[in-house]
Design an enzyme around this catalytic site. Structure first.
Site: not given
Length: 562
Positions: A399, A526, A528
């Site tokens: 990001c 993102h 994750e």
């Protein structure tokens, strides 16, 4: 539908989220379908506008919901995909009740906490509990409801009352309560104290909820006499007193519960007939292997919220998932981005921080620059990007991490002095990162590009495509307001910074790779948020493999496959 309440007493931060998630792991391992609801008694509509220092990271769901980090625990542990409605806040409930009142839905009645607010909470729970979350399209068998904070908090009152009433909408064997409490050891005597738990159970019972199970947190395992005392004074069966003493890693928590027969006790209490016996071998193998890994890999995480590691909880978990897949013991070197800046070097009192931070960058095996907002620390992140780029150090940016990598490249390779993001410098002569057209500059909550979006891969043989083992597109979750300026892409690509992932319009840049570098990758999304213990995120795995000199072997193995 069966419901399990998870409440907390004595102090917050005891691990109610991990306890709730671990119960889900056990029930799922018996073949039952589970779902989770998190109740946060704060007035915010969602977690989106809260500082990571205040509340840890903001977790983003597929539908764009910005929610509490515990929903990340549920998704990772139980392997489910939740919605924004699975996170209930006081703000959301008040908003829904007030909207109904304005529409005249209460037919002129005085709108009160009981019954209107408590009814709204119960109806919300009932509705959301039945949403399929595991991809099968089938209604869950069990809903685990975690109430944030501790019992006795003034803001929890309406929710506790709603949960008390909710018990009577269902049969006695359809609802049970797990109360998580602390058993501290005080003074030199070293005696385990039961009084804090007794008091918090008293508070819970005073509002009409009797705990069926106690989950007692302690440093060392509970003595048998302490267990018996807790059962006697808290009006709980001795077999329902679980002891969750400290473990080497949180993947052991479901195993600790299994060893105490928690899954059998829960099924008996809720009259559940699971489809099969407990199948938790893969989970156990991973928990044990994590403890026994020998060769280490050090990843430097350069961020601005490193003072509270919960600010990067999903990043940390994703690195763990990747490390165990790569058979490496993970060491994270937390580096405050502003420590890497020239200003820190120039001031006498902070010079040691600068030296220490740069030493850590030089000594690490790989670098990760996670997402964030605002200008603080950007100069330090840019310096990190430059170091990684010029020294062939494996690098991964997420990001803002991607945006900073693009800014650094514009300044130092394209020679565009003063190149910046309009978020940081609105008057920059070279706006390489610009505000997205559909964003909002006046409202902060829920106005970003949020949730799962499709990224189309531009080169079938690029590093990202090989890591994802996908040729056309990937779906990942986003949370950003700014994007790389599409007008400048040609200049970057001419100098080797390739934009290998774009959105469906081809105007929004999603993934960059630097040609000729062993691993220099950054993405606007993102990854994750979708990493799982048994299925690590592809780009995190790439970083860990590159950092531990295994990427080439992994890639050649994949390329050799038919």
């Amino acid at each position: 539908m069966k419901y399990i309440y998870v409440t907390g007493g004595v102090v917050s931060g005891l691990g109610k989220g991990v306890t709730a998630s671990s119960i889900g792991v056990l029930l799922k391992s018996l073949g039952l379908r589970c779902t989770s609801i998190k109740i946060d008694p704060y007035l915010n509509i969602d977690a989106g506008t809260m500082s990571p220092f205040e509340h840890g990271e903001v977790f983003v769901l597929d539908d764009g919901g910005e929610v509490d980090l515990d929903l990340g625990n549920y998704e990772r542990f139980i392997g489910i995909t939740l919605t924004r409605d699975h996170n209930i806040t006081t703000g959301k409930i008040f908003q829904s009740v007030i909207e109904k009142e304005r529409e005249g839905a209460f037919l002129g009645k005085t709108v009160q906490v009981v019954p209107h607010l408590t009814d709204a909470i119960q109806n919300w729970i009932e509705r959301v509990a039945h949403i399929p979350v595991d991809g099968s399209g089938q209604t869950p068998d069990v809903c685990i409801i975690e109430l944030g904070g501790t019992v006795g908090d003034i803001e929890s009152g309406p929710f506790l009352e709603a949960l008390r009433q909710f018990q009577f909408r269902h049969d006695a064997h359809d609802v049970c309560t797990v109360h998580v409490s602390l058993v501290p050891v005080l003074g030199v005597v070293g005696e385990q104290k039961t009084k804090p738990t007794q008091h918090s159970v008293q508070v819970l019972r005073s509002v009409g909820i009797t705990p069926t199970f106690l989950a007692c947190r302690s440093k060392e395992p509970l003595e048998q006499s302490v267990k018996e005392k807790l059962a006697l004074f808290c009006h709980v069966s001795p077999t329902h007193v679980m002891n969750l003493s400290d473990v080497s890693n949180i993947w052991h928590v479901p195993l600790v519960m299994r060893d105490q027969g928690v899954h059998k006790a829960l099924c008996k209490q809720l009259n559940l007939s699971p489809p099969h016996d407990l199948q938790i071998d893969k989970w156990e193998e991973r928990a044990v292997r994590w403890d026994n890994l020998q060769e280490s890999v050090t990843i430097a995480v350069v961020g601005k919220y490193t003072g509270l590691t919960d600010s990067y909880l999903s990043v940390m978990k994703s690195l763990q998932h990747a490390a165990i897949a790569a058979n490496r013991k993970l060491k994270i070197s937390w580096i405050e981005a502003s420590d890497l800046e020239e200003e820190t070097k120039e001031a006498e009192e902070t010079r040691h921080k600068y030296d220490r931070a740069w030493r850590a960058i030089e000594e690490c095996d790989g670098i990760l620059v996670p997402g964030g907002f605002g200008g603080r620390g950007v100069a330090g992140k840019a310096a990190t990007c430059r170091y990684a780029r010029e020294n062939n150090k494996p690098f991964f940016g997420i990001c803002l991490g991607m945006q900073v990598a693009v800014i650094e490249f514009a300044r130092n390779v394209l020679g565009l002095e003063g190149a910046n993001s309009t978020e940081i410098d609105p008057a920059t002569p070279h706006p390489v990162v610009v505000f997205m057209p559909e964003g909002s500059t006046t409202h902060m909550g829920g106005t970003m590009r949020l949730g799962s979006r499709r990224t189309f891969l531009q080169e079938p043989q690029c590093l990202t495509a090989l890591l994802y083992q996908k040729m056309e597109f990937i779906d990942e979750r986003h949370r950003h307001r700014y994007e790389v300026n599409p007008e400048m892409i040609e200049k970057f690509e001419e100098r080797g910074l390739k934009f290998v992932g774009k959105d469906d319009t081809g105007r929004r840049m999603e993934i960059i790779e630097l040609k000729g570098h062993p691993f220099y990758v950054a993405c606007q999304f993102h990854p994750e948020y979708k990493s799982r213990p048994g299925k690590p995120s592809a780009l995190f795995l790439g970083l860990v493999l590159a950092s531990s000199k295994q990427l080439h072997v992994y890639m050649s193995g994949y390329e050799a496959e038919p």
